[in-house]
Design an enzyme around this catalytic site. Sequence first.
Site, PDB file in Angstrom:
ATOM      1  N   ILE A 195      45.881   5.286 -18.333  1.00 52.45           N
ATOM      2  CA  ILE A 195      45.558   5.043 -19.746  1.00 52.45           C
ATOM      3  C   ILE A 195      44.245   4.261 -19.843  1.00 52.45           C
ATOM      4  O   ILE A 195      43.444   4.478 -20.757  1.00 52.45           O
ATOM      5  CB  ILE A 195      46.711   4.265 -20.439  1.00 52.45           C
TER       6      ILE A 195
ATOM      7  N   CYS B 215      46.456  -3.969 -13.140  1.00 56.38           N
ATOM      8  CA  CYS B 215      46.260  -2.611 -13.674  1.00 56.38           C
ATOM      9  C   CYS B 215      45.343  -1.826 -12.734  1.00 56.38           C
ATOM     10  O   CYS B 215      44.202  -2.239 -12.502  1.00 56.38           O
ATOM     11  CB  CYS B 215      45.657  -2.650 -15.074  1.00 56.38           C
TER      12      CYS B 215
ATOM     13  N   LYS C 106      51.749 -10.758 -13.350  1.00 59.26           N
ATOM     14  CA  LYS C 106      52.213  -9.400 -12.993  1.00 59.26           C
ATOM     15  C   LYS C 106      51.477  -8.883 -11.768  1.00 59.26           C
ATOM     16  O   LYS C 106      50.245  -8.788 -11.758  1.00 59.26           O
ATOM     17  CB  LYS C 106      52.028  -8.443 -14.171  1.00 59.26           C
TER      18      LYS C 106
ATOM     19  N   THR D 286      52.295  -0.245 -11.268  1.00 61.48           N
ATOM     20  CA  THR D 286      52.408   1.095 -10.680  1.00 61.48           C
ATOM     21  C   THR D 286      51.789   1.178  -9.279  1.00 61.48           C
ATOM     22  O   THR D 286      50.874   0.433  -8.945  1.00 61.48           O
ATOM     23  CB  THR D 286      51.706   2.126 -11.584  1.00 61.48           C
TER      24      THR D 286
ATOM     25  N   GLY E  73      60.373  -1.051 -12.256  1.00 62.19           N
ATOM     26  CA  GLY E  73      59.920   0.054 -11.407  1.00 62.19           C
ATOM     27  C   GLY E  73      61.036   1.081 -11.354  1.00 62.19           C
ATOM     28  O   GLY E  73      61.931   0.990 -10.523  1.00 62.19           O
TER      29      GLY E  73
ATOM     30  N   THR F 293      59.199   3.412 -17.870  1.00 60.84           N
ATOM     31  CA  THR F 293      59.071   4.865 -18.036  1.00 60.84           C
ATOM     32  C   THR F 293      60.273   5.483 -18.763  1.00 60.84           C
ATOM     33  O   THR F 293      60.116   6.438 -19.531  1.00 60.84           O
ATOM     34  CB  THR F 293      58.884   5.509 -16.642  1.00 60.84           C
TER      35      THR F 293
HETATM   36  C1  SIN Z   1      46.867   1.428 -18.170  1.00 58.85           C
HETATM   37  O1  SIN Z   1      46.637   1.075 -19.341  1.00 58.85           O
HETATM   38  O2  SIN Z   1      46.090   2.162 -17.545  1.00 58.85           O
HETATM   39  C2  SIN Z   1      48.135   0.977 -17.472  1.00 58.85           C
HETATM   40  C3  SIN Z   1      48.276  -0.496 -17.489  1.00 58.85           C
HETATM   41  C4  SIN Z   1      48.748  -1.078 -16.201  1.00 58.85           C
HETATM   42  O3  SIN Z   1      49.151  -0.370 -15.280  1.00 58.85           O
HETATM   43  O4  SIN Z   1      48.732  -2.306 -16.082  1.00 58.85           O
END
Ligand code: SIN
Length: 305
Positions: A72, A132, A167, A195, A245, A268
């Site tokens: 994203i 991220c 995080k 992720t 997760g 998710t």
């Molecule tokens: C994103 O906005 O690309 C994902 C955010 C994240 O994984 O911290």
Amino acid sequence: MKTNLSVGLGKLKLNNPVMVASGTFGYAEEFRDFMDLKKLGAIVTKTLTLKPRKGNPAPRTCETPAGMLNSIGLENPGLDNFIKDKFPFLKKLGVPVIVSVASEEEPEEFLELVSQLDKIEEAAAIELNISCPNVRGREGLISQDPDATFKIVQDVRKITGKTLITKLSPNVTSIGKIAKSAEEAGSDAISLINTLTGMSIDVGQRKPKIAVGIAGLSGPAIRPVAVRMVWEVFKKVKIPIIGMGGIMDTDSALEFIIAGASAVSVGTANFINPKTSLEILSGLKEYLIRNRITEIKELIGSLKA
Ligand code: SIN
């Protein structure tokens, strides 16, 4: 039988341990018609940056076996617009709101974000998203470096008394070491995992399915990695852990709690069934009753290993 599902994250007390993960629940308003939002343990906002961001080019999501990829690129309205347009709805809910923040380039942006949020009483806690994988132009992630993690948490700690959650990324060799750095620098809690980096290819076109190529993998495919990391971190730090997760149902939430998570975040699964978090909450109560356990706290880190 009476059960007590309340848990603590530093000085932040949650009525129950079931939260919704950043980036999978927008700013909650989108979910108001599907569920009673007041029942959630906490809501974590989509990560905010100082300025609005358009995010990465499309396509930026695709399905994968037992999961999905996303890149994203931290699309968000920016802190000021969030405070003006999104926060009024959130703060009326009576559920702890954890505001997730990230810097676009320089780690110093965290200080500006946190000093502004510190003045907002209804922001229950701040999550430092230092993990991220989808923002380019940076040499590695802060959370891939124990010293950089220590420095940013320490700097932020000096300017806020709010509950601070750090995080972490799973894309590291020693998750325990990074978590320890965050704890020593003053983080009140750790959330993990963000992720795992991955890639999927359209073989017809010989192109990545995600426009920017590499993206972040989430969903049940990553759950065993996440549970393992929660267990490793639980053995290493004393501060509470928020586990996430691939949590899809009660049993997967229980895996995280038994491995050492004080709270769990549903991510998710919200895209498949927006009510997953509340179904898990009911399931946790039933599990406690079935096993004659009065306090969910008794389960945290209760793995017989
Ligand atoms: C994103 O906005 O690309 C994902 C955010 C994240 O994984 O911290």
